[in-house]
Motif scaffolding. Structure first.
Motif, PDB file in Angstrom:
ATOM      1  N   LEU A  55       1.367  -1.218   0.092  1.00  0.00           N
ATOM      2  CA  LEU A  55       0.301  -0.018   0.114  1.00  0.00           C
ATOM      3  C   LEU A  55       0.649   1.169   0.329  1.00  0.00           C
ATOM      4  CD1 LEU A  55      -2.450  -1.313   2.358  1.00  0.00           C
ATOM      5  CD2 LEU A  55      -3.082  -1.398  -0.195  1.00  0.00           C
ATOM      6  N   ALA A  56       1.950   1.078   0.792  1.00  0.00           N
ATOM      7  CA  ALA A  56       2.938   2.513   0.551  1.00  0.00           C
ATOM      8  C   ALA A  56       3.890   2.781  -0.605  1.00  0.00           C
ATOM      9  CB  ALA A  56       3.142   2.590   1.845  1.00  0.00           C
ATOM     10  N   LEU A  57       3.859   1.899  -1.819  1.00  0.00           N
ATOM     11  CA  LEU A  57       4.642   1.873  -2.810  1.00  0.00           C
ATOM     12  C   LEU A  57       4.336   3.562  -3.945  1.00  0.00           C
ATOM     13  CD1 LEU A  57       5.215  -2.013  -4.025  1.00  0.00           C
ATOM     14  CD2 LEU A  57       6.890  -0.314  -2.596  1.00  0.00           C
ATOM     15  N   PRO A  58       5.372   3.913  -3.897  1.00  0.00           N
ATOM     16  CA  PRO A  58       5.028   5.623  -4.914  1.00  0.00           C
ATOM     17  C   PRO A  58       4.452   5.378  -6.427  1.00  0.00           C
ATOM     18  CG  PRO A  58       6.650   5.701  -4.203  1.00  0.00           C
ATOM     19  CD  PRO A  58       6.424   3.996  -3.496  1.00  0.00           C
ATOM     20  N   LEU A  59       3.342   5.533  -6.619  1.00  0.00           N
ATOM     21  CA  LEU A  59       3.319   5.503  -7.822  1.00  0.00           C
ATOM     22  C   LEU A  59       2.948   7.100  -8.580  1.00  0.00           C
ATOM     23  CD1 LEU A  59       0.862   2.666  -7.977  1.00  0.00           C
ATOM     24  CD2 LEU A  59       3.059   2.774  -8.509  1.00  0.00           C
ATOM     25  N   ALA A  60       2.639   7.495  -9.564  1.00  0.00           N
ATOM     26  CA  ALA A  60       2.525   8.352 -10.476  1.00  0.00           C
ATOM     27  C   ALA A  60       1.266   8.895 -11.033  1.00  0.00           C
ATOM     28  CB  ALA A  60       3.592   9.116 -10.796  1.00  0.00           C
ATOM     29  N   THR A  61       0.624  10.010 -10.612  1.00  0.00           N
ATOM     30  CA  THR A  61      -0.922  10.204 -11.425  1.00  0.00           C
ATOM     31  C   THR A  61      -1.229  11.318 -12.814  1.00  0.00           C
ATOM     32  OG1 THR A  61      -0.646  12.407 -10.406  1.00  0.00           O
ATOM     33  CG2 THR A  61      -1.884  10.117  -8.797  1.00  0.00           C
ATOM     34  N   PRO A  62      -1.917  10.925 -13.216  1.00  0.00           N
ATOM     35  CA  PRO A  62      -1.198  11.919 -14.503  1.00  0.00           C
ATOM     36  C   PRO A  62      -1.186  13.025 -14.676  1.00  0.00           C
ATOM     37  CG  PRO A  62      -3.600  10.115 -14.766  1.00  0.00           C
ATOM     38  CD  PRO A  62      -2.960  10.297 -13.058  1.00  0.00           C
ATOM     39  N   ASP A  63      -1.301  13.695 -13.429  1.00  0.00           N
ATOM     40  CA  ASP A  63      -1.007  15.236 -13.246  1.00  0.00           C
ATOM     41  C   ASP A  63      -0.077  15.099 -12.552  1.00  0.00           C
ATOM     42  OD1 ASP A  63      -4.169  14.867 -12.125  1.00  0.00           O
ATOM     43  OD2 ASP A  63      -3.812  16.192 -10.823  1.00  0.00           O
ATOM     44  N   GLY A  64       1.261  14.025 -12.285  1.00  0.00           N
ATOM     45  CA  GLY A  64       2.629  13.341 -12.166  1.00  0.00           C
ATOM     46  C   GLY A  64       2.850  14.421 -10.940  1.00  0.00           C
ATOM     47  N   GLU A  65       1.639  13.884 -10.045  1.00  0.00           N
ATOM     48  CA  GLU A  65       1.522  13.616  -8.312  1.00  0.00           C
ATOM     49  C   GLU A  65       2.056  12.758  -7.876  1.00  0.00           C
ATOM     50  OE1 GLU A  65       0.852  16.826  -6.329  1.00  0.00           O
ATOM     51  OE2 GLU A  65       0.758  16.909  -7.625  1.00  0.00           O
ATOM     52  N   THR A  66       2.364  11.884  -6.830  1.00  0.00           N
ATOM     53  CA  THR A  66       3.040  10.508  -5.994  1.00  0.00           C
ATOM     54  C   THR A  66       1.824  10.154  -5.617  1.00  0.00           C
ATOM     55  OG1 THR A  66       5.021  10.809  -6.479  1.00  0.00           O
ATOM     56  CG2 THR A  66       4.030   9.859  -5.088  1.00  0.00           C
ATOM     57  N   ILE A  67       1.014   9.789  -5.953  1.00  0.00           N
ATOM     58  CA  ILE A  67       0.488   8.752  -4.607  1.00  0.00           C
ATOM     59  C   ILE A  67       0.596   7.683  -4.494  1.00  0.00           C
ATOM     60  CG2 ILE A  67      -2.308  10.331  -5.505  1.00  0.00           C
ATOM     61  CD1 ILE A  67      -3.234   7.680  -6.592  1.00  0.00           C
ATOM     62  N   THR A  68       0.068   6.409  -3.237  1.00  0.00           N
ATOM     63  CA  THR A  68       0.384   5.006  -3.105  1.00  0.00           C
ATOM     64  C   THR A  68      -1.503   4.463  -2.709  1.00  0.00           C
ATOM     65  OG1 THR A  68      -0.041   5.246  -0.769  1.00  0.00           O
ATOM     66  CG2 THR A  68       1.492   5.992  -1.867  1.00  0.00           C
ATOM     67  N   LEU A  69      -1.543   3.126  -2.838  1.00  0.00           N
ATOM     68  CA  LEU A  69      -2.671   2.450  -2.842  1.00  0.00           C
ATOM     69  C   LEU A  69      -3.579   3.103  -1.297  1.00  0.00           C
ATOM     70  CD1 LEU A  69      -1.479  -1.034  -4.726  1.00  0.00           C
ATOM     71  CD2 LEU A  69      -2.492   1.293  -5.519  1.00  0.00           C
ATOM     72  N   ALA A  70      -2.890   3.186  -0.628  1.00  0.00           N
ATOM     73  CA  ALA A  70      -3.799   3.346   0.747  1.00  0.00           C
ATOM     74  C   ALA A  70      -4.042   4.650   0.640  1.00  0.00           C
ATOM     75  CB  ALA A  70      -2.087   3.800   1.598  1.00  0.00           C
ATOM     76  N   ASP A  71      -4.615   5.439  -0.271  1.00  0.00           N
ATOM     77  CA  ASP A  71      -5.243   6.452  -0.878  1.00  0.00           C
ATOM     78  C   ASP A  71      -6.834   6.137  -0.887  1.00  0.00           C
ATOM     79  OD1 ASP A  71      -3.194   8.528  -0.119  1.00  0.00           O
ATOM     80  OD2 ASP A  71      -1.874   7.962  -2.213  1.00  0.00           O
ATOM     81  N   TYR A  72      -6.890   5.057  -1.796  1.00  0.00           N
ATOM     82  CA  TYR A  72      -7.606   4.196  -1.807  1.00  0.00           C
ATOM     83  C   TYR A  72      -8.577   3.853  -0.207  1.00  0.00           C
ATOM     84  CZ  TYR A  72      -6.801   4.464  -6.880  1.00  0.00           C
ATOM     85  OH  TYR A  72      -6.749   4.922  -8.210  1.00  0.00           O
TER      86      TYR A  72
END
Length: 188
Positions: A55-72
């Motif tokens: 859940l904590a691994l960083p991924l990029a959004t289309p706007d260039g932000e960084t989120i993780t699966l924990a954000d779900y």
């Protein structure tokens, strides 16, 4: 009279000397890969220590932000790893979109691009017209490695507690995807 510019080809034994070595190397590689995949191993190796790692691994959004699966925030997830260069990935995207439309938020479908460029990822999303969330991991083996991805496409089913409960390597059609969601992510 001999022509000094003419050279004899190498004797047949010199030309073929590498052939047995190449055949043996190919056989060893095929057996090793087969054992790895048959045994359920991962080409990337390793796995997350616990759900929080996934859940904590960083991924990029289309706007260039960084989120993780924990954000779900506790939502069960179907995480589909895809790439623009992967023909089977392209073929299953409309199937995932159809299921996404039918789910009405009960389960989130999240595509994770393994493309080498952001442009390839965004181009494929635009080309296919998918509306489920897509994120960018690129060639990094973070989340893909954590779910023990083996080849493309790979789909991981993550329950509301963040546990990877099932992983499928290969394409899925809408019917099979719905069955797997019902089996592995159904509330109750």
């Amino acid at each position: 009279m001999l022509d000094d510019t003419t050279t004899d080809p190498a004797p047949p034994t010199e030309r073929r000397s590498l052939l047995p070595l190449l055949v043996a190397a190919a056989a060893v590689a095929a057996v090793g890969l087969g054992a790895l995949l048959w045994g359920g191993g991962s080409l990337g190796g390793g796995e997350a220590d616990d759900a929080n790692d996934v859940l904590a691994l960083p991924l990029a959004t289309p706007d260039g932000e960084t989120i993780t699966l924990a954000d779900y925030d506790g939502t069960p997830l179907v995480v589909n790893f895809f790439a623009a260069w992967c023909a089977p990935c392209r073929s299953e995207m409309p199937e995932f979109e159809a299921v996404h439309q039918a789910l009405d938020g009960e389960v989130a479908i999240v595509g994770v691009s393994r493309d080498s460029t952001v442009g390839a990822w965004q181009g494929l999303v635009e080309e296919t017209g998918i509306t489920f969330d897509t994120l960018y991991e690129g060639q990094v083996d973070g989340l893909y490695r954590a779910v023990e991805g083996t080849f493309m496409p790979t789909t991981a089913f993550i329950d509301g507690d963040g546990e990877v409960v099932h992983v499928v390597a290969g394409t899925l059609d809408a019917e099979r995807l719905e069955e797997l969601i019902d089996t592995h992510l159904a509330a109750g």
